[in-house]
Write a protein that holds these residues in place. Structure first.
Motif, short mmCIF file in Angstrom:
data_model
loop_
_atom_site.label_atom_id
_atom_site.label_comp_id
_atom_site.label_asym_id
_atom_site.label_seq_id
_atom_site.Cartn_x
_atom_site.Cartn_y
_atom_site.Cartn_z
N SER A 66 0.85 -1.19 0.00
CA SER A 66 0.00 0.00 0.00
C SER A 66 0.89 1.24 0.00
CB SER A 66 -0.93 0.01 1.21
OG SER A 66 -0.18 -0.05 2.41
N ILE A 67 0.33 2.35 -0.43
CA ILE A 67 1.07 3.60 -0.55
C ILE A 67 0.22 4.73 0.03
CG2 ILE A 67 2.06 5.29 -2.15
CD1 ILE A 67 2.53 2.97 -4.10
N VAL A 68 0.82 5.56 0.88
CA VAL A 68 0.18 6.77 1.39
C VAL A 68 0.80 7.96 0.67
CG1 VAL A 68 -0.29 8.21 3.38
CG2 VAL A 68 -0.32 5.73 3.62
N VAL A 69 0.01 8.67 -0.11
CA VAL A 69 0.48 9.84 -0.85
C VAL A 69 0.26 11.07 0.04
CG1 VAL A 69 0.23 11.25 -2.92
CG2 VAL A 69 -0.08 8.78 -3.04
N ALA A 70 1.36 11.67 0.49
CA ALA A 70 1.29 12.84 1.37
C ALA A 70 2.31 13.87 0.88
CB ALA A 70 1.56 12.45 2.82
N GLY B 19 -3.39 14.64 3.99
CA GLY B 19 -2.90 16.01 4.05
C GLY B 19 -3.36 16.88 2.90
N ALA B 20 -2.60 17.95 2.66
CA ALA B 20 -3.00 19.01 1.74
C ALA B 20 -2.81 18.65 0.28
CB ALA B 20 -2.23 20.28 2.05
N CYS B 21 -2.30 17.43 -0.03
CA CYS B 21 -2.25 17.04 -1.44
C CYS B 21 -3.65 16.82 -1.99
CB CYS B 21 -1.41 15.78 -1.61
SG CYS B 21 -2.12 14.30 -0.85
N GLN B 22 -4.61 16.58 -1.12
CA GLN B 22 -6.00 16.37 -1.53
C GLN B 22 -6.77 17.68 -1.61
OE1 GLN B 22 -8.24 14.16 1.29
NE2 GLN B 22 -9.95 13.76 -0.09
N GLU C 292 -10.24 12.06 -4.22
CA GLU C 292 -10.48 10.88 -3.43
C GLU C 292 -11.54 10.00 -4.11
OE1 GLU C 292 -13.26 14.07 -2.42
OE2 GLU C 292 -11.07 13.95 -2.51
N LYS C 293 -11.67 8.78 -3.59
CA LYS C 293 -12.62 7.82 -4.17
C LYS C 293 -14.05 8.29 -3.97
CE LYS C 293 -13.44 2.82 -4.27
NZ LYS C 293 -13.02 1.51 -3.70
N HIS C 294 -14.39 8.77 -2.77
CA HIS C 294 -15.72 9.30 -2.49
C HIS C 294 -15.56 10.37 -1.41
CE1 HIS C 294 -19.91 9.59 -1.17
NE2 HIS C 294 -20.24 8.99 -2.30
N PRO C 295 -16.15 11.54 -1.58
CA PRO C 295 -15.90 12.63 -0.63
C PRO C 295 -16.42 12.36 0.78
CG PRO C 295 -17.63 13.23 -2.19
CD PRO C 295 -17.04 11.96 -2.68
N LYS C 296 -17.41 11.44 0.93
CA LYS C 296 -17.97 11.17 2.25
C LYS C 296 -17.70 9.75 2.72
CE LYS C 296 -21.77 14.52 2.00
NZ LYS C 296 -21.35 15.16 0.74
N LEU C 297 -17.84 8.76 1.85
CA LEU C 297 -17.70 7.37 2.26
C LEU C 297 -16.26 6.87 2.20
CD1 LEU C 297 -20.85 5.89 0.46
CD2 LEU C 297 -20.65 6.78 2.79
N ALA C 298 -15.43 7.48 1.38
CA ALA C 298 -14.02 7.07 1.27
C ALA C 298 -13.15 8.30 1.09
CB ALA C 298 -13.85 6.10 0.10
N PRO C 299 -13.07 9.15 2.13
CA PRO C 299 -12.37 10.44 1.96
C PRO C 299 -10.86 10.34 1.88
CG PRO C 299 -13.11 10.18 4.21
CD PRO C 299 -13.66 9.01 3.45
N VAL C 300 -10.26 9.21 2.28
CA VAL C 300 -8.80 9.11 2.23
C VAL C 300 -8.33 8.08 1.20
CG1 VAL C 300 -8.60 9.78 4.65
CG2 VAL C 300 -8.68 7.36 4.06
N GLU C 301 -9.22 7.42 0.52
CA GLU C 301 -8.86 6.39 -0.44
C GLU C 301 -8.85 6.95 -1.85
OE1 GLU C 301 -11.13 2.79 -0.01
OE2 GLU C 301 -11.47 3.17 2.11
N ALA C 302 -7.86 6.56 -2.64
CA ALA C 302 -7.83 6.91 -4.06
C ALA C 302 -8.64 5.88 -4.84
CB ALA C 302 -6.39 6.96 -4.56
N ARG D 288 0.26 10.91 -12.59
CA ARG D 288 0.46 9.90 -13.64
C ARG D 288 1.13 8.64 -13.08
NH1 ARG D 288 1.96 14.57 -16.58
NH2 ARG D 288 4.16 14.11 -16.20
N LEU D 289 2.05 8.82 -12.13
CA LEU D 289 2.77 7.68 -11.57
C LEU D 289 1.84 6.75 -10.81
CD1 LEU D 289 5.55 6.36 -11.00
CD2 LEU D 289 5.69 7.80 -8.96
N PHE D 290 0.88 7.32 -10.07
CA PHE D 290 -0.01 6.50 -9.23
C PHE D 290 -1.42 6.41 -9.79
CE2 PHE D 290 3.16 8.15 -6.15
CZ PHE D 290 3.69 6.93 -5.76
N SER D 291 -1.62 6.88 -11.03
CA SER D 291 -2.94 6.82 -11.67
C SER D 291 -4.00 7.51 -10.83
CB SER D 291 -3.35 5.36 -11.95
OG SER D 291 -2.42 4.73 -12.79
N LEU D 292 -3.69 8.71 -10.37
CA LEU D 292 -4.61 9.48 -9.55
C LEU D 292 -5.37 10.49 -10.41
CD1 LEU D 292 -2.22 10.29 -6.55
CD2 LEU D 292 -3.96 8.51 -6.64
N SER D 293 -6.61 10.72 -10.04
CA SER D 293 -7.39 11.75 -10.71
C SER D 293 -7.24 13.06 -9.95
CB SER D 293 -8.87 11.34 -10.76
OG SER D 293 -9.03 10.12 -11.47
N CYS D 294 -7.49 14.17 -10.63
CA CYS D 294 -7.35 15.48 -10.01
C CYS D 294 -8.69 16.20 -10.00
CB CYS D 294 -6.32 16.33 -10.75
SG CYS D 294 -4.63 15.72 -10.56
#
Length: 588
Positions: free
Chosen positions: A262-266, A478-481, A459-469, A445-451
């Protein structure tokens, strides 16, 4: 208690009291400059001299360190005392001619010029600078010149040295605290100090340094770009003096690849460059600083040891704090940066507490959502901080009235009063926006993240999954989100760590039921699906000459199905037969 007489006045003081303290209790003035910064490293001025009379005659003593004694007779204004004080002040003027406190005190005693012009009298010809230049730096730009009373340290022929590299080693080793080393006499090259990144360039650092006081690990690093040993092969002083033998100049940078579950992007944020708004004068006008500049200035470990001073080294009488610099602005960032209002209020409190200056907070809307935040805002209202609701048009040094001469003028609108105001101040603090890091696109691009809005990670869901990509096993903290203050960043970091631990503790991974697949018989090996997949879930099998889906990475978005020209890509649960059956059921 001890009884003594000062200028004919008797006083009883506690044992251990100094003569200066006893005189102050009697209201007798004794001039002193002890512990003034200009007197470092000595710390004493020897101006507070007094004359002590006794059975063995009289003596001149420094009143700030001499303890009282029973029956002591002290005189503070004898001819001998005044004459000696004047000599000491003349010497101080020769050493520190530009210090206002010394000039003012000398003027009180009738001294306006010194008979002792400074001519490198601090140098006592120890030769440390000569040795370090020749033996350690392997340059030999300076040496001893002449003999006897004319002996001095100087470049050959007492002219500028063509080989001096302006490294500053001679200043570092000088026992007289570099007072004897003048680069203007040594070389035509001006020394180029290294700006300290943590202090926002307001101070300087060495090539070997600890990045900041709370660095983890708390160990020094070597800046290869500025290290003389790595650049020229000279110096190496840090290695020679390191008893632990911890310095190895032969080390090389290395890239290590490790397998993780797993990876934590901070990756945090960057501060908006206020120079983009030229009308505010950042880096163009003196005394216009950013929030990070002020943060370091006001900190006890900062370049001014916590004193809030202008560029001239004086306390400001009026300070303006401009909110939302680059935030809530359609020309730069439309979003609110969340933290600006509260740290601007903190700055106003610090300025008011440390300097007593008039403080103007120019804001658009005051936003204080948080525990105790609104109460802090109301506290500042009672402290006398002035709040002006309106946009700042510009910061200028062009004066229109005598009150604005030598000041910065903040031109702003006041929407509550319905007029335009001009605020003459000594210091302007800009509160810039929070924005994604410069390499946010590369990380995405490296982690296939959306902006999302403002190019912060989504995040995956603003309320149900606020820390998951959207990609499983990747979490945001943190403030990367998005812009966050410290409490929110700490809470989200703990949540991301808990999610990563939960994934590891689960022992097995449940795949998405809806994924794509490639029908090998139909695949034409065009690789269109590989370039279109946003999750990098498709690879090409060279042996079979077909594309292959990695089910662990596939999220069933269907992009490959739509882009495949041969129809080889299909989505489980959404095949043509099923879709047609759904349509028949709807139309039945």
């Amino acid at each position: 208690m001890v009884s003594l007489t000062i200028d004919g006045k008797t006083i009883d003081v506690e044992y251990g009291t100094t003569i200066l303290q006893a005189a102050q209790k009697l209201g007798i003035w004794i001039p002193t400059l002890c512990h003034h910064k200009a007197l470092e490293p000595y710390g004493a001025c020897r101006v507070c001299l007094v004359e002590l009379s006794g059975a063995r005659g009289s003596s001149i003593e420094a009143s700030c360190v001499h303890p009282v004694a029973e029956g002591m007779a002290v005189s503070t204004e004898t001819e001998r005392v005044v004459k000696t004080r004047k000599i000491m002040l003349e010497l101080l003027l020769a050493r520190c001619p530009d210090v206002a406190a010394i000039r003012d005190l000398a003027a009180q005693l009738g001294i306006h010029e010194t008979r002792f012009p400074k001519q490198h009298e601090d140098c006592f010809l120890c030769g440390m600078c000569v040795r370090v230049c020749r033996e350690r730096m392997a340059v030999g730009a300076i040496n001893f010149l002449h003999r006897g009373v004319a002996k001095k340290v100087s470049p050959p022929y007492d002219a500028h040295s063509p080989i001096c590299i302006a490294c500053g080693a001679c200043q570092v080793v000088c026992p007289a605290h570099s007072q004897s080393v003048d680069f203007a006499r040594l070389t035509r090259h001006a020394p180029r100090p290294i700006p300290a990144e943590f202090d926002e360039g307001l101070s300087h650092r060495a090539a070997a340094y600890i990045p900041f006081a709370q660095a983890v690990p708390h160990k020094p690093v070597i800046d290869a770009e500025h290290c003389l040993r790595l650049r020229t092969g000279a110096c190496g002083a840090c290695q020679a003096f390191c008893d632990a033998g911890a310095i190895d100049f032969d080390q090389q940078d290395a890239i290590r690849e490790i397998d993780v579950g797993s990876i934590v992007v901070a990756t945090g944020f960057e501060v908006f460059d206020s120079r983009r708004i030229a009308r505010y004068g950042y880096r163009r006008l003196n005394n216009v600083i950013s929030a990070l500049d002020f943060e370091r200035i006001s900190h006890a470990s900062g370049p001014t040891s916590g004193e809030i001073l202008t560029s001239a080294g004086t306390l400001p009488e009026a300070v303006a704090i401009i909110h939302c610099v680059g935030s809530r602005d359609e020309h730069y960032h439309e979003y609110c940066s969340r933290v600006c209002c509260m740290y601007s209020l903190k700055f106003a409190h610090l300025v008011k507490e440390k300097t007593g200056a008039d403080v103007y907070n120019c804001y658009i809307d005051m936003r204080t959502p948080g525990k105790g935040y609104e109460e802090f805002y109301k506290r500042l209202l009672h402290e006398g901080v002035q709040f002006i609701r309106g946009k700042v048009a510009e910061v200028t040094d062009v004066a229109e009235t005598p009150d604005e001469d030598g000041k910065l003028v903040v031109v702003c609108e006041d929407t509550l009063l319905g007029l335009t105001r001009r605020l003459p101040v000594d210091l302007v603090i800009l509160s810039p926006a929070l924005q994604p890091g410069a390499d946010a696109d590369r990380v995405a691009r490296l982690f296939s993240l959306s902006c999302a809005q403002g190019d912060f990670f989504l995040e995956k869901h603003p309320k149900l999954a606020p820390v998951e990509a959207a990609t499983d096993g990747i979490y945001l903290a943190g403030a990367c989100q998005g812009p966050k203050d410290i409490p929110d960043s700490v809470a989200q970091g703990a949540a991301a760590a808990a999610c990563a631990m939960s994934l590891a503790d689960r022992g097995k991974y449940v795949l998405e039921p809806i994924t794509s697949e490639i029908v090998a018989e139909r695949c034409s090996a065009c690789k269109t699906c590989i370039t279109s997949c946003p999750y990098s879930a498709i690879v090409f099998d060279e042996e079979r000459n077909v594309s292959v889906i990695i089910e662990e990475l596939c999220k069933g978005c269907g992009t490959c199905v739509a882009s495949c020209p041969s129809g080889a890509a299909r989505q489980k649960g959404f095949e043509d037969v099923q879709i047609y059956a759904e349509l028949d059921g709807i139309l039945a």
